[in-house]
Design a protein around this motif. Structure first.
Motif, mmCIF file in Angstrom:
data_model
loop_
_atom_site.group_PDB
_atom_site.id
_atom_site.type_symbol
_atom_site.label_atom_id
_atom_site.label_comp_id
_atom_site.label_asym_id
_atom_site.label_seq_id
_atom_site.Cartn_x
_atom_site.Cartn_y
_atom_site.Cartn_z
ATOM 1 N N PHE A 177 35.357 31.861 37.260
ATOM 2 C CA PHE A 177 35.337 32.563 35.976
ATOM 3 C C PHE A 177 34.231 31.994 35.076
ATOM 4 O O PHE A 177 33.418 32.743 34.551
ATOM 5 N N ALA A 178 34.219 30.655 34.904
ATOM 6 C CA ALA A 178 33.270 30.042 33.969
ATOM 7 C C ALA A 178 31.835 30.370 34.384
ATOM 8 O O ALA A 178 31.472 30.229 35.557
ATOM 9 N N GLY A 179 31.028 30.824 33.425
ATOM 10 C CA GLY A 179 29.620 31.108 33.690
ATOM 11 C C GLY A 179 29.361 32.518 34.177
ATOM 12 O O GLY A 179 28.204 32.898 34.367
ATOM 13 N N ARG A 180 30.414 33.322 34.398
ATOM 14 C CA ARG A 180 30.194 34.719 34.806
ATOM 15 C C ARG A 180 30.591 35.652 33.671
ATOM 16 O O ARG A 180 31.409 35.310 32.821
ATOM 17 N N ARG A 181 29.977 36.833 33.707
ATOM 18 C CA ARG A 181 30.293 37.820 32.666
ATOM 19 C C ARG A 181 31.648 38.466 32.937
ATOM 20 O O ARG A 181 32.065 38.597 34.096
ATOM 21 N N GLU A 182 32.288 38.912 31.859
ATOM 22 C CA GLU A 182 33.544 39.663 31.997
ATOM 23 C C GLU A 182 33.356 40.837 32.955
ATOM 24 O O GLU A 182 34.224 41.132 33.778
ATOM 25 N N SER A 183 32.216 41.513 32.819
ATOM 26 C CA SER A 183 31.990 42.708 33.640
ATOM 27 C C SER A 183 31.920 42.374 35.127
ATOM 28 O O SER A 183 32.292 43.199 35.965
ATOM 29 N N GLU A 184 31.470 41.160 35.457
ATOM 30 C CA GLU A 184 31.417 40.762 36.882
ATOM 31 C C GLU A 184 32.826 40.531 37.427
ATOM 32 O O GLU A 184 33.144 40.938 38.550
ATOM 33 N N VAL A 185 33.668 39.873 36.626
ATOM 34 C CA VAL A 185 35.053 39.663 37.062
ATOM 35 C C VAL A 185 35.767 41.018 37.151
ATOM 36 O O VAL A 185 36.551 41.272 38.073
ATOM 37 N N GLY A 186 35.450 41.912 36.195
ATOM 38 C CA GLY A 186 36.042 43.254 36.226
ATOM 39 C C GLY A 186 35.653 44.011 37.487
ATOM 40 O O GLY A 186 36.480 44.716 38.081
ATOM 41 N N ALA A 187 34.390 43.862 37.898
ATOM 42 C CA ALA A 187 33.940 44.532 39.130
ATOM 43 C C ALA A 187 34.660 43.955 40.344
ATOM 44 O O ALA A 187 35.053 44.691 41.261
ATOM 45 N N ASP A 188 34.876 42.632 40.334
ATOM 46 C CA ASP A 188 35.659 42.011 41.413
ATOM 47 C C ASP A 188 37.060 42.612 41.472
ATOM 48 O O ASP A 188 37.583 42.915 42.545
ATOM 49 N N LEU A 189 37.658 42.760 40.287
ATOM 50 C CA LEU A 189 39.028 43.302 40.229
ATOM 51 C C LEU A 189 39.080 44.722 40.789
ATOM 52 O O LEU A 189 39.993 45.076 41.546
ATOM 53 N N ALA A 190 38.093 45.536 40.407
ATOM 54 C CA ALA A 190 38.069 46.928 40.891
ATOM 55 C C ALA A 190 37.922 46.951 42.416
ATOM 56 O O ALA A 190 38.612 47.715 43.109
ATOM 57 N N ASP A 191 37.032 46.072 42.938
ATOM 58 C CA ASP A 191 36.861 45.994 44.399
ATOM 59 C C ASP A 191 38.170 45.615 45.081
ATOM 60 O O ASP A 191 38.535 46.163 46.125
ATOM 61 N N LEU A 192 38.871 44.635 44.476
ATOM 62 C CA LEU A 192 40.123 44.160 45.081
ATOM 63 C C LEU A 192 41.180 45.259 45.075
ATOM 64 O O LEU A 192 41.908 45.447 46.053
ATOM 65 N N LEU A 193 41.281 45.992 43.952
ATOM 66 C CA LEU A 193 42.277 47.075 43.900
ATOM 67 C C LEU A 193 42.004 48.077 45.019
ATOM 68 O O LEU A 193 42.929 48.532 45.699
ATOM 69 N N ARG A 194 40.714 48.405 45.216
ATOM 70 C CA ARG A 194 40.381 49.360 46.287
ATOM 71 C C ARG A 194 40.680 48.751 47.652
ATOM 72 O O ARG A 194 41.217 49.418 48.527
ATOM 73 N N ARG A 195 40.321 47.471 47.805
ATOM 74 C CA ARG A 195 40.562 46.829 49.101
ATOM 75 C C ARG A 195 42.053 46.857 49.453
ATOM 76 O O ARG A 195 42.428 47.001 50.617
ATOM 77 N N PHE A 196 42.915 46.741 48.438
ATOM 78 C CA PHE A 196 44.356 46.757 48.700
ATOM 79 C C PHE A 196 44.947 48.166 48.578
ATOM 80 O O PHE A 196 46.144 48.319 48.373
ATOM 81 N N GLY A 197 44.086 49.193 48.694
ATOM 82 C CA GLY A 197 44.613 50.531 48.917
ATOM 83 C C GLY A 197 44.562 51.489 47.756
ATOM 84 O O GLY A 197 44.993 52.640 47.889
ATOM 85 N N HIS A 198 44.036 51.057 46.596
ATOM 86 C CA HIS A 198 43.934 52.006 45.491
ATOM 87 C C HIS A 198 42.812 53.004 45.767
ATOM 88 O O HIS A 198 41.721 52.626 46.188
#
Ligand code: ZN
Ligand code: ZN
Ligand code: ZN
Length: 375
Positions: A177-198
């Protein structure tokens, strides 16, 4: 939303839903329901046009009559493939014909009809011009609980969506988390939701530091720092049903105050969850969560309702809010998501989807509600 819903429902399920909706319309004093493409149409018929255009598509449900789907001729072949198609009659219309006249022929002149909130104004105006004596009510206002009580198959889909969101959280807590933009963590989250079937990601809120104090903050360019609280609120649709969960993590070691505020929100969320039981009013869930935050002295910083329903959308009735006296019924699903927002400093929110059981509530999210420390 595109394509037909992949949910495991058949024509009998849709026939029963349409019959229930027509019955509810009659009980509400309505002559029928006019349902536009969107969540209600998906729930009632399994049909979601690939593109919603200016050509009228409208499901007409009248008590005592058979359901009719008024549909542009060029969309009729797709509509005929919807899971609920055999439970209704298709009435197609070709360009150059007046679709409002086609629809009006199906309606009792002078009646009052519930119409989808998301119906286009041009279609409502077309109906009003064709049937001047007819009046209309917002479907959500007239029948707020139409989709609120979920059946067993729907509950399984909501539980699976919740489990997928939980799996995304278990992964996101491991990323830097530290040193990364909110938008980068948000993109990770979106990828993960899709990876788990969304199939659809509706929101990935990443509110770090002072941004967490704004519950509407989505995510931005702010670089996350050590010492930040970070509100993570994310969800979308998996197999046609919604997920929505929030956890608040901390980058590195928190202060005593951050721990205390997080503990208060966790206790408030627990109190809201404990208030869930059949027959309790929605507002009791809000009151139970709010009382904990009020008593801890942070009442003025809990600035939104405690929860909202979820189903084929991620926000729908019933709402857990003061003044909502609707009694809870087994099968209802909604969020319990209290928060504390300290302007300019940080925010904490904890959110689970909860369903009403025969004697209480059951959470559909089950990641830890203790504060998670991230890097
Ligand atoms: Zn901190
Ligand atoms: Zn949420
Ligand atoms: Zn929510």
């Amino acid at each position: 939303m595109t394509g037909t819903a992949p949910a495991p429902f058949n024509a009998d399920d849709y026939r029963a839903r349409m019959a229930r909706a027509a019955q509810a319309a009659a009980e509400a004093g309505l002559a029928g329901l006019l349902v536009a493409p969107g969540p209600d149409m998906v729930w009632l018929t399994g049909y979601a046009p690939t593109a919603v255009t200016e050509r009228l598509t409208l499901l007409v449900l009248a008590p005592g009559g058979d359901p009719v789907l008024v549909v542009p001729a060029l969309e009729a072949p797709d509509a005929a493939k919807a899971a609920g198609a055999s439970a209704l009659t298709l009435r197609d219309w070709t360009d150059g014909k007046d679709p409002y006249a086609v629809t009006a022929a199906l309606l009792d002149t002078g009646g009052r009809f519930g119409i989808s909130d998301n119906a286009w104004a041009m279609h409502l105006l077309g109906m009003q011009q064709t049937l001047p004596g007819t009046s209309y009510a917002s479907l959500t206002e007239a029948l707020p609980m139409l989709r609120a009580v979920k059946d067993t198959a729907e509950l399984e889909l909501l539980a699976a969506a919740g489990a997928a969101a939980d799996a995304a959280f278990e992964e996101i807590r491991k990323v830097p988390f530290a040193g990364r933009r909110e938008s980068e963590v948000g993109a990770d989250l979106a990828d993960l939701l899709r990876r788990f079937g969304h199939s659809q990601v509706d929101f990935t809120i990443v509110g770090s530091g002072p941004n967490g104090a704004n519950p509407h903050h989505e995510m931005g360019d702010r670089v996350i720092e050590r010492g930040d609280m970070v509100v993570l609120d994310f969800g979308g649709l998996k197999d046609g049903y919604g997920s929505d969960t929030t956890r608040t993590v901390h980058v590195g070691e928190p202060t005593d105050e951050e721990r205390r505020v997080h503990d208060i929100v966790r206790e408030a969320q627990e109190a809201g969850f404990r208030a869930v039981r059949p027959g309790a009013a929605c507002q009791e869930v809000d009151r139970a969560a709010r009382a904990v935050i009020d008593e801890a002295g942070y009442g003025e910083y809990f600035i939104h309702r405690t929860g909202h329903g979820i189903g084929v959308t991620t926000h729908e009735p019933p709402y857990m809010i003061e003044g909502e006296e609707q009694p809870l019924v087994p099968g209802m699903c909604f969020s319990v998501e209290p928060g504390i927002y300290l302007p300019g400093r940080f925010g904490v929110r904890i959110e689970d989807i909860v369903t009403v059981t025969g004697d209480g509530g059951r959470r559909l999210n089950d990641t830890t509600r203790e504060m998670v420390l991230v890097d």
